[in-house]
Design a protein around this motif. Sequence first.
Motif, mmCIF file in Angstrom:
data_model
loop_
_atom_site.group_PDB
_atom_site.id
_atom_site.type_symbol
_atom_site.label_atom_id
_atom_site.label_comp_id
_atom_site.label_asym_id
_atom_site.label_seq_id
_atom_site.Cartn_x
_atom_site.Cartn_y
_atom_site.Cartn_z
ATOM 1 N N GLN A 1 0.828 -1.208 0.000
ATOM 2 C CA GLN A 1 0.000 0.000 0.000
ATOM 3 C C GLN A 1 0.863 1.260 0.000
ATOM 4 O OE1 GLN A 1 -2.528 -0.971 3.441
ATOM 5 N NE2 GLN A 1 -4.271 -0.677 2.091
ATOM 6 N N VAL A 2 1.902 1.274 0.823
ATOM 7 C CA VAL A 2 2.772 2.448 0.900
ATOM 8 C C VAL A 2 3.456 2.700 -0.439
ATOM 9 C CG1 VAL A 2 4.916 3.329 1.922
ATOM 10 C CG2 VAL A 2 3.169 2.328 3.394
ATOM 11 N N LEU A 3 3.943 1.633 -1.057
ATOM 12 C CA LEU A 3 4.688 1.764 -2.311
ATOM 13 C C LEU A 3 3.794 1.753 -3.544
ATOM 14 C CD1 LEU A 3 7.688 -0.584 -1.434
ATOM 15 C CD2 LEU A 3 7.585 1.921 -1.314
ATOM 16 N N LYS A 4 2.493 1.550 -3.324
ATOM 17 C CA LYS A 4 1.523 1.514 -4.425
ATOM 18 C C LYS A 4 1.878 0.452 -5.461
ATOM 19 C CE LYS A 4 0.059 6.327 -3.969
ATOM 20 N NZ LYS A 4 0.627 6.744 -2.745
ATOM 21 N N ILE A 5 2.167 -0.751 -4.926
ATOM 22 C CA ILE A 5 2.451 -1.900 -5.779
ATOM 23 C C ILE A 5 1.597 -3.065 -5.306
ATOM 24 C CG2 ILE A 5 4.805 -1.186 -6.390
ATOM 25 C CD1 ILE A 5 5.880 -3.071 -4.262
ATOM 26 N N ASP A 6 1.535 -4.120 -6.101
ATOM 27 C CA ASP A 6 0.776 -5.312 -5.759
ATOM 28 C C ASP A 6 1.431 -6.021 -4.571
ATOM 29 O OD1 ASP A 6 -1.349 -7.257 -6.604
ATOM 30 O OD2 ASP A 6 0.427 -8.561 -6.727
ATOM 31 N N GLU A 7 0.625 -6.669 -3.736
ATOM 32 C CA GLU A 7 1.146 -7.349 -2.549
ATOM 33 C C GLU A 7 2.157 -8.441 -2.902
ATOM 34 O OE1 GLU A 7 -0.504 -9.696 1.413
ATOM 35 O OE2 GLU A 7 -1.916 -8.596 0.156
ATOM 36 N N SER A 8 1.882 -9.210 -3.948
ATOM 37 C CA SER A 8 2.825 -10.265 -4.346
ATOM 38 C C SER A 8 4.133 -9.649 -4.847
ATOM 39 C CB SER A 8 2.217 -11.178 -5.407
ATOM 40 O OG SER A 8 1.955 -10.462 -6.586
ATOM 41 N N THR A 9 4.032 -8.503 -5.503
ATOM 42 C CA THR A 9 5.234 -7.795 -5.962
ATOM 43 C C THR A 9 6.055 -7.325 -4.767
ATOM 44 O OG1 THR A 9 4.073 -7.069 -7.941
ATOM 45 C CG2 THR A 9 6.083 -5.874 -7.367
ATOM 46 N N ALA A 10 5.391 -6.811 -3.745
ATOM 47 C CA ALA A 10 6.094 -6.364 -2.535
ATOM 48 C C ALA A 10 6.821 -7.528 -1.879
ATOM 49 C CB ALA A 10 5.110 -5.725 -1.556
ATOM 50 N N SER A 11 6.162 -8.668 -1.827
ATOM 51 C CA SER A 11 6.770 -9.852 -1.217
ATOM 52 C C SER A 11 8.000 -10.305 -2.007
ATOM 53 C CB SER A 11 5.741 -10.978 -1.155
ATOM 54 O OG SER A 11 6.310 -12.127 -0.585
#
Length: 149
Positions: A116-126
């Motif tokens: 949410q902070v980086l405005k990217i998909d959760e799987s992408t963040a992981s």
Amino acid sequence: VSQQLEDYLRDPYLPFFLWVRMLAGQQLITVHRQHLGVQMRDAGREISLYQGTFPQANSASLAARLLGRLTSPSQAAMKAEMRIRLQEALNSMNAMDREVLALRHFEQLSNQETAQVLKIDESTASKRYTKALERLQQVLRELRLIGNE
């Protein structure tokens, strides 16, 4: 926060912590702009490591947190040298990777909150987090700050 809390409660589009974090970042930007306008010192010479989501991770703060506190004079000297080498390692990494590491480790955000902070998909963040850890480990091995486990 108190001035905008009512609006937030009507439409809580972010978790409360992230919303407060965003407001703090906006306030820091405002204060920074005011400081630049006053020209008390040449803040324009300062270099940001990442232009994006605030607050920003920088190699100095990450290195300090990763090294912790050492106390004896010899440990302090060793810590200073390691901090420089660790900052170099962090500076060689992608800015987004540094930010993901800072959000996950030091702000202790979940994958979902980091996304949410980086405005990217959760799987992408992981995936970015896992790859950032691998990259940091590789750079630290190259600098001989850790062994080859």
